[in-house]
Design a protein around this motif. Structure first.
Motif, PDB file in Angstrom:
ATOM      1  N   GLU A 183       0.799  -1.222   0.000  1.00  0.00           N
ATOM      2  CA  GLU A 183       0.000   0.000   0.000  1.00  0.00           C
ATOM      3  C   GLU A 183       0.833   1.274   0.000  1.00  0.00           C
ATOM      4  N   HIS A 184       2.082   1.212   0.428  1.00  0.00           N
ATOM      5  CA  HIS A 184       2.887   2.429   0.509  1.00  0.00           C
ATOM      6  C   HIS A 184       3.401   2.887  -0.855  1.00  0.00           C
ATOM      7  N   VAL A 185       3.309   2.040  -1.872  1.00  0.00           N
ATOM      8  CA  VAL A 185       4.025   2.307  -3.125  1.00  0.00           C
ATOM      9  C   VAL A 185       3.505   3.531  -3.868  1.00  0.00           C
ATOM     10  N   THR A 186       2.264   3.917  -3.641  1.00  0.00           N
ATOM     11  CA  THR A 186       1.725   5.093  -4.336  1.00  0.00           C
ATOM     12  C   THR A 186       1.842   6.355  -3.487  1.00  0.00           C
ATOM     13  N   GLY A 187       2.548   6.261  -2.369  1.00  0.00           N
ATOM     14  CA  GLY A 187       2.793   7.437  -1.546  1.00  0.00           C
ATOM     15  C   GLY A 187       1.809   7.643  -0.425  1.00  0.00           C
ATOM     16  N   GLY A 188       0.811   6.778  -0.333  1.00  0.00           N
ATOM     17  CA  GLY A 188      -0.154   6.887   0.757  1.00  0.00           C
ATOM     18  C   GLY A 188       0.425   6.383   2.065  1.00  0.00           C
ATOM     19  N   ILE A 189      -0.190   6.765   3.157  1.00  0.00           N
ATOM     20  CA  ILE A 189       0.241   6.341   4.491  1.00  0.00           C
ATOM     21  C   ILE A 189      -0.602   5.140   4.916  1.00  0.00           C
ATOM     22  N   PHE A 190       0.063   4.035   5.204  1.00  0.00           N
ATOM     23  CA  PHE A 190      -0.645   2.838   5.660  1.00  0.00           C
ATOM     24  C   PHE A 190      -0.884   2.957   7.161  1.00  0.00           C
ATOM     25  N   PRO A 191      -2.144   2.980   7.602  1.00  0.00           N
ATOM     26  CA  PRO A 191      -2.421   3.169   9.030  1.00  0.00           C
ATOM     27  C   PRO A 191      -1.970   1.963   9.851  1.00  0.00           C
ATOM     28  N   THR A 192      -1.274   2.233  10.949  1.00  0.00           N
ATOM     29  CA  THR A 192      -0.905   1.136  11.840  1.00  0.00           C
ATOM     30  C   THR A 192      -2.065   0.728  12.736  1.00  0.00           C
ATOM     31  N   SER A 193      -3.087   1.572  12.827  1.00  0.00           N
ATOM     32  CA  SER A 193      -4.250   1.292  13.666  1.00  0.00           C
ATOM     33  C   SER A 193      -5.214   0.355  12.943  1.00  0.00           C
ATOM     34  N   GLU A 194      -5.464  -0.798  13.536  1.00  0.00           N
ATOM     35  CA  GLU A 194      -6.413  -1.736  12.921  1.00  0.00           C
ATOM     36  C   GLU A 194      -7.826  -1.164  12.875  1.00  0.00           C
ATOM     37  N   PRO A 195      -8.323  -0.507  13.937  1.00  0.00           N
ATOM     38  CA  PRO A 195      -9.670   0.081  13.844  1.00  0.00           C
ATOM     39  C   PRO A 195      -9.792   1.082  12.701  1.00  0.00           C
ATOM     40  N   LEU A 196      -8.742   1.858  12.454  1.00  0.00           N
ATOM     41  CA  LEU A 196      -8.784   2.815  11.358  1.00  0.00           C
ATOM     42  C   LEU A 196      -8.835   2.092  10.013  1.00  0.00           C
ATOM     43  N   ARG A 197      -8.010   1.063   9.846  1.00  0.00           N
ATOM     44  CA  ARG A 197      -8.026   0.306   8.585  1.00  0.00           C
ATOM     45  C   ARG A 197      -9.395  -0.337   8.361  1.00  0.00           C
ATOM     46  N   LEU A 198      -9.983  -0.849   9.429  1.00  0.00           N
ATOM     47  CA  LEU A 198     -11.294  -1.481   9.296  1.00  0.00           C
ATOM     48  C   LEU A 198     -12.373  -0.450   8.966  1.00  0.00           C
ATOM     49  N   GLY A 199     -12.226   0.764   9.507  1.00  0.00           N
ATOM     50  CA  GLY A 199     -13.154   1.833   9.149  1.00  0.00           C
ATOM     51  C   GLY A 199     -13.054   2.175   7.673  1.00  0.00           C
ATOM     52  N   MET A 200     -11.852   2.205   7.154  1.00  0.00           N
ATOM     53  CA  MET A 200     -11.652   2.459   5.726  1.00  0.00           C
ATOM     54  C   MET A 200     -12.244   1.325   4.893  1.00  0.00           C
ATOM     55  N   LEU A 201     -12.086   0.096   5.371  1.00  0.00           N
ATOM     56  CA  LEU A 201     -12.639  -1.048   4.637  1.00  0.00           C
ATOM     57  C   LEU A 201     -14.163  -0.999   4.607  1.00  0.00           C
ATOM     58  N   ARG A 202     -14.775  -0.630   5.720  1.00  0.00           N
ATOM     59  CA  ARG A 202     -16.236  -0.481   5.749  1.00  0.00           C
ATOM     60  C   ARG A 202     -16.700   0.486   4.663  1.00  0.00           C
ATOM     61  N   GLU A 203     -16.030   1.626   4.606  1.00  0.00           N
ATOM     62  CA  GLU A 203     -16.427   2.644   3.640  1.00  0.00           C
ATOM     63  C   GLU A 203     -16.167   2.167   2.215  1.00  0.00           C
ATOM     64  N   ALA A 204     -15.052   1.464   2.011  1.00  0.00           N
ATOM     65  CA  ALA A 204     -14.725   0.949   0.679  1.00  0.00           C
ATOM     66  C   ALA A 204     -15.782  -0.033   0.195  1.00  0.00           C
ATOM     67  N   VAL A 205     -16.213  -0.921   1.082  1.00  0.00           N
ATOM     68  CA  VAL A 205     -17.246  -1.901   0.703  1.00  0.00           C
ATOM     69  C   VAL A 205     -18.559  -1.194   0.407  1.00  0.00           C
ATOM     70  N   LYS A 206     -18.866  -0.161   1.183  1.00  0.00           N
ATOM     71  CA  LYS A 206     -20.097   0.603   0.933  1.00  0.00           C
ATOM     72  C   LYS A 206     -20.065   1.241  -0.455  1.00  0.00           C
ATOM     73  N   ILE A 207     -18.923   1.784  -0.844  1.00  0.00           N
ATOM     74  CA  ILE A 207     -18.784   2.393  -2.167  1.00  0.00           C
ATOM     75  C   ILE A 207     -18.942   1.350  -3.261  1.00  0.00           C
ATOM     76  N   ILE A 208     -18.298   0.206  -3.095  1.00  0.00           N
ATOM     77  CA  ILE A 208     -18.381  -0.860  -4.103  1.00  0.00           C
ATOM     78  C   ILE A 208     -19.826  -1.289  -4.292  1.00  0.00           C
ATOM     79  N   ARG A 209     -20.521  -1.532  -3.203  1.00  0.00           N
ATOM     80  CA  ARG A 209     -21.922  -1.976  -3.306  1.00  0.00           C
ATOM     81  C   ARG A 209     -22.802  -0.871  -3.898  1.00  0.00           C
ATOM     82  N   THR A 210     -22.508   0.386  -3.585  1.00  0.00           N
ATOM     83  CA  THR A 210     -23.278   1.498  -4.138  1.00  0.00           C
ATOM     84  C   THR A 210     -23.107   1.569  -5.653  1.00  0.00           C
TER      85      THR A 210
END
Length: 338
Positions: A111-138
């Motif tokens: 994930e770091h290869v495009t210059g983004g910051i990979f969150p070390t916090s699992e709750p934060l990553r899971l929050g991002m995943l929730r939103e990503a799945v919502k976008i995909i389904r939308t």
């Protein structure tokens, strides 16, 4: 009846090899194929990391029966969720009813290869995943869609090539926190054998009751136990890393440094090594008893065709998959359970 799958490990095999192995695995009777989605290999020795989505397109045309899933794709940083929604829709059109989208929170390695910051916090990553799945389904609902969330924006997006049947979304979970999210937002579960009993129980208690549960188990079949241990150490030393190291270490060179801190014996504690297929059969049986309906076998090392033949001849028949009929012209023919 349990379904048994074969792992397409992009980090260790070229795209043409993966396509060939996918066809052989389908012929041998494997029910499904799961392909890793990496930008970088784990260690320099792997020497590969082709674009999984191109390979999926080729596999879709080289196979006709086996289901194909990403194992897994991270739609957080390297990919925007809208791009994954489009990619998965196209893959599902290429193999109607056979594609499945596996999603997870990924690793810093990719994930770091495009210059983004990979969150070390699992709750934060899971929050991002929730939103990503919502976008995909939308986006899979069709029509023009906008989305303005905490992590992502979608502006006037529309997927014009939606499949008649949308692919299921299988969520990866390595621990109970992710298993809860997987039960809430996913159509199915995939686990990579760190806490198999706790994860499957948490998944079911969090909305996953009645949903498919897949587990990936790593094996190294070879002529002797010592040979298998050496191969597993050379090809899959990450299995011995503790805690969250595999999620946060950023480059193959760092993983190579970690490799120097473990031994073949350490790796063999997490990779089933040796020449005895009965141990693999017993392992699959134990995982099924825990509640997993799908078991993905990941053979590490160069001996892929040899392992596929072993699976066809010895392992799969133990689970009701009939060997090929001689008149099938070399293509495996699946028969009824014994």
């Amino acid at each position: 009846m349990v379904e048994i799958g074969y792992k397409l490990f992009t980090e260790s095999h070229s795209a043409p090899e993966l396509v060939k192995n996918a066809r052989l695995a389908e012929d041998a009777g494997f029910s499904f194929l799961s392909i890793s989605d990496h930008y970088l290999p784990w260690i320099p020795n792997h020497g590969r990391a082709g674009f999984a989505w191109c390979t999926i397109g080729a596999v879709s045309q080289a196979t006709s029966r086996a289901r194909v899933s990403t194992g897994v794709t991270c739609p957080l940083i390297r990919y925007h969720p809208a791009i994954i929604a489009q990619a998965a829709a196209t893959a599902a059109n290429l193999m109607p009813g056979r594609f499945e989208l596996g999603l997870g929170t990924g690793e810093n390695l990719n994930e770091h290869v495009t210059g983004g910051i990979f969150p070390t916090s699992e709750p934060l990553r899971l929050g991002m995943l929730r939103e990503a799945v919502k976008i995909i389904r939308t986006l899979w609902k069709g029509g023009t869609q906008d989305y303005y969330g905490a992590y992502y924006t979608v502006d006037n997006a529309q997927i014009f090539e939606l499949p008649e049947v949308l692919p299921p979304i299988r969520i990866s979970a390595q621990g109970p926190m992710a298993a809860e999210v997987a039960g809430e937002i996913g159509d199915a579960l995939i686990h990579f054998e760190q806490k198999p009993e706790e994860v499957v129980e948490t998944f079911r208690a969090s909305g996953g009751e009645g949903k498919s549960c897949m587990i990936e188990t790593v094996v190294c079949y070879a002529g002797s136990e010592e040979e298998a241990k050496r191969t597993a150490y050379e090809w899959f030393p990450m299995a011995a890393n503790k805690g969250e190291l595999n999620w946060v270490v950023p480059t193959p060179a760092h993983f190579e440094q970690l490799q120097q801190m473990v031994t073949p014996e350490d790796v063999a504690k997490n990779v089933l090594c040796g020449p005895d297929p009965q141990k693999i059969i017993e392992k699959v049986g134990k995982l099924v008893d825990m509640g997993y309906d799908s078991v993905l076998l990941h053979q590490v090392g160069p001996e892929q065709e040899r392992f596929i033949n072993l699976a066809h001849d010895v392992i799969l028949p133990e689970f009701g998959i009939k060997p090929p009929r001689p008149e099938s012209g070399g293509r495996m023919v699946i028969g009824p359970a014994r």
